[in-house]
Design a protein around this motif. Sequence first.
Motif, PDB file in Angstrom:
ATOM      1  N   GLN A   1       0.263   5.775  -0.113  1.00  0.00           N
ATOM      2  CA  GLN A   1      -0.720   6.855  -0.170  1.00  0.00           C
ATOM      3  C   GLN A   1      -0.043   8.191   0.138  1.00  0.00           C
TER       4      GLN A   1
ATOM      5  N   ILE B   1       0.838  -1.200   0.000  1.00  0.00           N
ATOM      6  CA  ILE B   1       0.000   0.000   0.000  1.00  0.00           C
ATOM      7  C   ILE B   1       0.869   1.245   0.000  1.00  0.00           C
TER       8      ILE B   1
ATOM      9  N   CYS C   1      -3.825   2.907   8.382  1.00  0.00           N
ATOM     10  CA  CYS C   1      -3.390   3.896   7.380  1.00  0.00           C
ATOM     11  C   CYS C   1      -4.236   5.155   7.558  1.00  0.00           C
TER      12      CYS C   1
ATOM     13  N   GLN D   1      -6.360   1.181  -7.289  1.00  0.00           N
ATOM     14  CA  GLN D   1      -6.556   2.308  -6.381  1.00  0.00           C
ATOM     15  C   GLN D   1      -7.965   2.221  -5.819  1.00  0.00           C
TER      16      GLN D   1
ATOM     17  N   ILE E   1      -2.929   0.333  -4.065  1.00  0.00           N
ATOM     18  CA  ILE E   1      -2.532  -1.002  -3.591  1.00  0.00           C
ATOM     19  C   ILE E   1      -1.984  -1.838  -4.754  1.00  0.00           C
TER      20      ILE E   1
ATOM     21  N   ILE F   1      -6.291   5.446  -2.258  1.00  0.00           N
ATOM     22  CA  ILE F   1      -5.225   4.614  -1.697  1.00  0.00           C
ATOM     23  C   ILE F   1      -4.730   3.708  -2.817  1.00  0.00           C
TER      24      ILE F   1
END
Lengths: 307, 307
Positions: free
Chosen positions: B172, B170, B208, B254, B241, B239
Amino acid sequence: MASNGTNGTNGASHRFDPNFTQAVIDNMGPKTTPRNRQVLGALIRHLHDFTREVELTIDEWMAAVHFVNAVGRIYSESKQTRNEAHRICDILGLESLVDEIAHKVIAEGEIDPTSSSILGPFWSPNAPFRELGGSIMQDGVPPNGQVTKMHGVIRDITTGKPIPNAVFDIWQASANGKYDFQDPENQTPNNLRGKFRADENGRYWFYCLHPTAYSLPKDGPSWDLLTLMDRHPMRPAHIHIMVTHPEFQGCTTQLYPNTDPWLTTDTVFAVKPDLVVDFKPLKGDDKATLELEYNVNLAPKGYKGKL
Amino acid sequence: MASNGTNGTNGASHRFDPNFTQAVIDNMGPKTTPRNRQVLGALIRHLHDFTREVELTIDEWMAAVHFVNAVGRIYSESKQTRNEAHRICDILGLESLVDEIAHKVIAEGEIDPTSSSILGPFWSPNAPFRELGGSIMQDGVPPNGQVTKMHGVIRDITTGKPIPNAVFDIWQASANGKYDFQDPENQTPNNLRGKFRADENGRYWFYCLHPTAYSLPKDGPSWDLLTLMDRHPMRPAHIHIMVTHPEFQGCTTQLYPNTDPWLTTDTVFAVKPDLVVDFKPLKGDDKATLELEYNVNLAPKGYKGKL
């Protein structure tokens, strides 16, 4: 939840989301000008159609991204003297096509206007006026140079009459294939450039060189693209001319010797039939061994012809 | 002599030389690879069709040449950290389209694989492995940050069974809309990045941030293009991934909060329906105020699905 897209129920010949491209186009806002909407909308549609048609891979797309960055990098690192973006367009035929679109005139009468061809990157606004009968070989005759007496008449396509005072601007590479800009060790500025004003009978005459074929640079992105396409980098020998008069549509074009081996595979696709010319042996002139007669036909300003 | 071209006797809907484009394509030599011939041939055809369709002017073409040079100039002058060519592709929907082409799988069974979305320029190969239940907020919770417990199960679409040991990567932006790369004054390398290895039941969980919408840069060629199209520069909050396992086709995608105002006008066109998610209030966890459950579905390697 279903994955994005459908199998193309609208009859599209591909298996991808049939609504995607229109959604991208429709994201343009209301303040987009009509022309920008037309041009950018068509650009997006053709770009997407191309991408789907060849099923462009991620690696191929990334290679294109790197290519575009490399094109601009050379422009930057050469201090704006090497315009590879322009050259890439030429190699893909784009400049010749844009030139055709801009200048297409089909005459209504018997005389067609002289075909235009691409300007290229080597025209200079600073070329000096020279006297009729003078020479553009400011630095003398280079080794292997063949001096040519070039002459002709500039006429109005609607009347067939000569155009007095038309300006005939010529530029050409030297016998080593280089223009003055590219060859400061051997050539002074404005060598092989000049403007001539036609006489009262629309006639021009001066001395220049039989032109020499030359290669585009054999490095950088344009050379990489030519290599991918298994193409040579040669331009046929040519003389650039730009003929203007305040009352006529100007003609920017190039003339090619009919003996050149690269005529049919010009790497920038700028040859047209009426621009291929015959250099003939010349007797009785101690300044030149060759002669080129070329008459130029201009359309009056505002003349549209047949569309 | 007739001027170049005809009025299109082959039924083409334009008045330009109908043989020009094929002549450019046919100039490719015999050593061009079949794939290059296909891709570059289609590129030339679409480029020419676009140019004729809008009757691109010389000034518009020159503007495009300057634009391409400017794109690469920024890449060069930013020391290769600002990839405007990539960003222009995103704005035109090209990266999303290439991603769809690369990853399009229509499942044969009831479970579709999780949709892919674009990688973007901020993924890092160096993100550290962290413990399940850990946090990617290496630098602590930023001002205005909303901590989220994210969790879910990674499953095989062909069996519905969990995939133990799948890796969930992940990354961000922080609450200021910037990734660690872009924000060295406030973030240490690998802040808001991490890899997690799913447990024996295919489960992952960690802490997160609720993501924050951000703007593309408001200068440079990509901003100029957005301005021409009267478009905003916003990406919806998301986010990133990337979920991988040696026996499965990886999924890079995303996730977008369903409350985001930019979902339908994402400036890079990367939103797909199954990627829009619901952040819920979380009670009884003193580390987080929000919860996000997201299950990922992977196809086995070699799985083709319905074409």
